[in-house]
Design an enzyme around this catalytic site. Structure first.
Site, mmCIF file in Angstrom:
data_model
loop_
_atom_site.group_PDB
_atom_site.id
_atom_site.type_symbol
_atom_site.label_atom_id
_atom_site.label_comp_id
_atom_site.label_asym_id
_atom_site.label_seq_id
_atom_site.Cartn_x
_atom_site.Cartn_y
_atom_site.Cartn_z
ATOM 1 N N LYS A 185 -18.178 -15.693 -47.108
ATOM 2 C CA LYS A 185 -19.158 -15.962 -46.051
ATOM 3 C C LYS A 185 -18.441 -16.129 -44.700
ATOM 4 C CE LYS A 185 -18.823 -20.813 -47.250
ATOM 5 N NZ LYS A 185 -19.396 -21.923 -48.000
ATOM 6 N N TYR A 222 -8.866 -25.316 -13.541
ATOM 7 C CA TYR A 222 -10.188 -25.763 -13.086
ATOM 8 C C TYR A 222 -10.276 -27.271 -12.892
ATOM 9 C CZ TYR A 222 -12.429 -21.215 -13.918
ATOM 10 O OH TYR A 222 -12.802 -19.915 -13.873
HETATM 11 C C1 LIG Z 1 -18.559 -22.593 -48.773
HETATM 12 C C2 LIG Z 1 -18.954 -22.989 -50.142
HETATM 13 C C3 LIG Z 1 -17.992 -23.115 -51.158
HETATM 14 C C4 LIG Z 1 -16.506 -23.048 -50.910
HETATM 15 O O1 LIG Z 1 -16.029 -24.293 -50.491
HETATM 16 P P1 LIG Z 1 -14.462 -24.497 -50.175
HETATM 17 O O2 LIG Z 1 -14.355 -25.947 -49.904
HETATM 18 O O3 LIG Z 1 -14.175 -23.648 -48.977
HETATM 19 O O4 LIG Z 1 -13.718 -24.043 -51.384
HETATM 20 C C5 LIG Z 1 -18.442 -23.338 -52.454
HETATM 21 N N1 LIG Z 1 -19.767 -23.461 -52.717
HETATM 22 C C6 LIG Z 1 -20.710 -23.372 -51.760
HETATM 23 C C7 LIG Z 1 -22.129 -23.518 -52.125
HETATM 24 C C8 LIG Z 1 -20.341 -23.142 -50.440
HETATM 25 O O5 LIG Z 1 -21.275 -23.078 -49.491
#
Ligand SMILES: *Cc1c(COP(=O)(O)O)cnc(C)c1O
Length: 344
Positions: A13, A239
């Site tokens: 993701k 700035y």
């Molecule tokens: C992003 C996510 C993960 C992964 O979590 P990490 O801490 O990055 O390993 C696992 N399960 C769900 C539902 C997530 O949204």
């Protein structure tokens, strides 16, 4: 770190936590991970268009994306009766059977998912349908990285196991059960079940220092020096004249700014970058496209490379300065920043 036969779902993701989309998915596919997961349907569509054929779970499915999800063979997470009803109606109309779906249970995260009180009704719904097939039942741990919350985690797991048993009775067939994210993979080995969802660890980061030592650095954010200036004691830099040279100083202007995802919180000495073996502080406010460093006493030339984070300067340290977590830094690096991949 996985127990034998545990499957691996790789979380890709948010542009694979900022590291790229199909490039990463492609490598994972080559190495035969079992599943990919994205947050939104669009992300899955991108991967399909780039030729990714692994099964893809979409975590935040919504009704208006059902069309593309079917078209691109993406598997929705059903997390409420609202989305279940909508999806059931949709596939009824399209005349499909056994469409793969994933059931999300809320065991304590209080974000998405069916709750304990919903399980009975959920089971009835699952028993009476052949419109979709439950590929997996899963839940998410709220604090798997924290010893202080281990009892809470165990409780989440207990609720999960119980619900899975009931759902299994209803479906009459097996499905994958998964609850473990990166931290749970090593902190709660008994919670690996049939599959784990590996996220941040895949990208070389873990909140536990010992585990962090065992991971290789995956991503390096580099830039270069565009100009070097000499400023006199008392002169201001940038700035709102926020940076004041306390003595005669040398300033390097670097090609990165908050539009690239370098947080403005790094302004005025909070953030440091790594340049020719030395850590040097930001002087003045971080600009949109540039940041100025106080390089006084360090041998630097225009065009020299600057490491913003990487092996020499862990992203976790940068995150600390920015009052955030590595996840936010990694996913916040904007698309303007070119991703370059090295193959061995
Ligand atoms: C992003 C996510 C993960 C992964 O979590 P990490 O801490 O990055 O390993 C696992 N399960 C769900 C539902 C997530 O949204």
């Amino acid at each position: 770190m996985l127990n034998p036969d545990v499957k691996l779902m790789a979380m890709v993701k948010a542009f694979s936590y900022g590291s790229g989309s199909f490039e990463i998915a492609n490598l994972l596919q080559f190495h035969k991970v079992d599943y990919l997961a994205v947050a939104y349907a669009d992300e899955g569509v991108e991967l399909r268009k780039a030729g990714i054929s692994l099964p893809i779970m979409v975590m935040n499915a919504e009704e208006i994306t059902f069309d593309v999800m079917m078209q691109y063979n993406l598997e929705p997470e059903l997390f409420s009766f609202g989305i279940l009803d909508a999806f059931e109606n949709y596939i009824k109309r399209s005349g499909i059977n056994n469409y793969p779906v994933h059931i999300k249970l809320d065991t304590g995260m209080r974000r998405l998912g069916f709750e304990e009180a919903d399980i009975k009704e959920l089971c009835e719904r699952l028993r009476s349908t052949s419109l979709f097939k439950v590929q997996s039942v899963f839940s998410h741990l709220a604090a798997s990285d924290s010893a202080a919350h281990d009892a809470f985690t165990e409780n989440q797991a207990k609720t999960f196991v119980k619900a899975c048993k009931e759902i299994h009775k209803a479906t009459g067939y097996k499905f994958l059960r998964h609850i473990a994210n990166t931290s749970a993979i090593h902190r709660h080995k008994d919670l690996q079940f049939d599959m784990v969802r590996l996220g941040i660890g895949l990208y070389g980061v873990d909140s536990n220092e010992v585990v962090q030592q065992q991971l290789k650095n995956v991503t390096t954010l580099r830039s270069t020096v565009s100009q070097i200036k000499k400023v006199k004691a008392g002169e201001s830099v940038g700035y709102n004249r926020k940076g004041i040279a306390v003595k005669d100083s040398e300033i390097a202007t670097v090609r990165i700014g908050y539009a690239d995802g370098y947080p403005r919180l790094m302004s005025n000495g909070i953030g440091k970058m790594w340049i020719n073996g030395k850590r040097v502080p930001v002087i003045g406010n971080v600009c949109m496209d540039m940041t100025m460093l106080d390089i006084t006493g360090v041998e630097v030339n225009e065009g020299d490379e600057v490491i913003v984070f990487g092996q020499e300067l862990p992203v976790a340290e940068l995150a600390g300065w920015g009052q955030t977590i590595p996840y936010e830094i990694l996913t916040g690096i904007s698309q303007r920043v070119k991703r370059v991949y090295y193959e061995e």
